[in-house]
Design a protein around this motif. Structure first.
Motif, PDB file in Angstrom:
ATOM      1  N   GLY A 220       5.286  -4.112  11.483  1.00 33.66           N
ATOM      2  CA  GLY A 220       5.169  -2.717  11.063  1.00 33.66           C
ATOM      3  C   GLY A 220       3.931  -2.521  10.208  1.00 33.66           C
ATOM      4  N   VAL A 221       3.836  -1.342   9.599  1.00 35.20           N
ATOM      5  CA  VAL A 221       2.713  -1.016   8.738  1.00 35.20           C
ATOM      6  C   VAL A 221       3.260  -0.590   7.385  1.00 35.20           C
ATOM      7  CG1 VAL A 221       0.685   0.448   8.412  1.00 35.20           C
ATOM      8  CG2 VAL A 221       1.356  -0.250  10.722  1.00 35.20           C
ATOM      9  N   ALA A 222       2.805  -1.252   6.330  1.00 37.42           N
ATOM     10  CA  ALA A 222       3.228  -0.925   4.969  1.00 37.42           C
ATOM     11  C   ALA A 222       2.362   0.183   4.390  1.00 37.42           C
ATOM     12  CB  ALA A 222       3.123  -2.176   4.096  1.00 37.42           C
ATOM     13  N   ASP A 223       2.927   0.908   3.454  1.00 38.49           N
ATOM     14  CA  ASP A 223       2.201   1.917   2.673  1.00 38.49           C
ATOM     15  C   ASP A 223       1.357   2.848   3.531  1.00 38.49           C
ATOM     16  OD1 ASP A 223       3.211   1.160   0.130  1.00 38.49           O
ATOM     17  OD2 ASP A 223       1.822  -0.533   0.089  1.00 38.49           O
ATOM     18  N   ILE A 224       1.994   3.477   4.520  1.00 43.45           N
ATOM     19  CA  ILE A 224       1.246   4.424   5.360  1.00 43.45           C
ATOM     20  C   ILE A 224       0.899   5.692   4.600  1.00 43.45           C
ATOM     21  CG2 ILE A 224       2.170   3.515   7.516  1.00 43.45           C
ATOM     22  CD1 ILE A 224       3.988   6.046   7.565  1.00 43.45           C
ATOM     23  N   ASN A 225       1.578   5.934   3.496  1.00 42.29           N
ATOM     24  CA  ASN A 225       1.262   7.012   2.566  1.00 42.29           C
ATOM     25  C   ASN A 225       1.154   6.376   1.178  1.00 42.29           C
ATOM     26  OD1 ASN A 225       1.505   9.158   4.510  1.00 42.29           O
ATOM     27  ND2 ASN A 225       3.721   8.929   4.376  1.00 42.29           N
ATOM     28  N   PRO A 226       0.532   7.059   0.221  1.00 40.25           N
ATOM     29  CA  PRO A 226       0.420   6.484  -1.118  1.00 40.25           C
ATOM     30  C   PRO A 226       1.794   6.250  -1.755  1.00 40.25           C
ATOM     31  CG  PRO A 226      -1.091   8.331  -0.873  1.00 40.25           C
ATOM     32  CD  PRO A 226      -0.196   8.325   0.340  1.00 40.25           C
ATOM     33  N   LEU A 227       1.919   5.157  -2.477  1.00 39.41           N
ATOM     34  CA  LEU A 227       3.112   4.858  -3.255  1.00 39.41           C
ATOM     35  C   LEU A 227       3.375   6.021  -4.203  1.00 39.41           C
ATOM     36  CD1 LEU A 227       3.929   1.571  -5.025  1.00 39.41           C
ATOM     37  CD2 LEU A 227       3.765   3.652  -6.378  1.00 39.41           C
ATOM     38  N   GLN A 228       4.649   6.350  -4.408  1.00 38.73           N
ATOM     39  CA  GLN A 228       5.002   7.429  -5.330  1.00 38.73           C
ATOM     40  C   GLN A 228       5.907   6.867  -6.412  1.00 38.73           C
ATOM     41  OE1 GLN A 228       7.510  10.669  -3.864  1.00 38.73           O
ATOM     42  NE2 GLN A 228       6.268  12.103  -5.013  1.00 38.73           N
ATOM     43  N   ASP A 229       5.501   6.997  -7.660  1.00 37.76           N
ATOM     44  CA  ASP A 229       6.299   6.526  -8.791  1.00 37.76           C
ATOM     45  C   ASP A 229       6.407   7.662  -9.801  1.00 37.76           C
ATOM     46  OD1 ASP A 229       7.566   5.279 -10.879  1.00 37.76           O
ATOM     47  OD2 ASP A 229       6.225   3.548 -10.911  1.00 37.76           O
ATOM     48  N   LEU A 230       7.573   8.298  -9.836  1.00 41.15           N
ATOM     49  CA  LEU A 230       7.800   9.405 -10.755  1.00 41.15           C
ATOM     50  C   LEU A 230       8.630   8.973 -11.960  1.00 41.15           C
ATOM     51  CD1 LEU A 230       8.614  12.172  -8.114  1.00 41.15           C
ATOM     52  CD2 LEU A 230       6.416  11.681  -9.201  1.00 41.15           C
TER      53      LEU A 230
END
Length: 145
Positions: free
Chosen positions: A96-106
């Protein structure tokens, strides 16, 4: 009977997709698995049906989207941040592909998006509802508010 969801996904290579989902922590239910489809279980309520393209076409005439498109993003909860990271890493290590969008940490919520070998997008997420800003305020965070 508990309500359940069965997410149906078209896949090019059934065996590779089964191995991918097993690496993420899903388990196979052989009762609903054959050489055209596999039932991969995330929880008692969540099942993913992996369907070969030929099997998929018995259900719909609509085209199968290319791996570069996003038809839906499926979010599944993990027990903690480390489990989110582990799922993302397992995706990258298993076709698969990791982190296809930016990581989100709220702070109260943490997520990472990955894609399976066929481009289906998953959001591995962890959330602490008690840490949501305003969740503990009087009248907030309850269904009756």
């Amino acid at each position: 009977m508990t309500s359940m969801i069965f997410v149906n996904l078209p896949v090019k290579d059934l065996n590779a997709s089964m191995a991918f989902y097993e690496a993420l922590g899903f388990r196979n239910n052989p009762q609903f698995t054959d050489d055209t489809a596999a039932c991969m279980v995330w929880s008692e309520a969540i099942h993913v049906m992996l369907l070969t393209h030929d099997k998929w076409r018995t259900f719909t005439d609509r085209p199968i989207p290319p791996t570069t498109s996003s038809e839906v993003m499926l979010a599944i909860s993990c027990n903690n941040r480390e489990a989110v990271d582990a799922m993302n890493n397992a995706a990258a290590d298993n076709g698969g592909v990791a982190d296809i969008n930016p990581l989100q940490d709220l702070g109260f919520m943490y997520n990472r998006n990955l894609a399976d070998p066929d481009g289906h997008v998953w959001e591995a997420m962890w959330m602490d509802p008690t840490a949501i800003p305003g969740a503990n305020d009087e009248g907030q965070g309850s269904a009756g508010a």
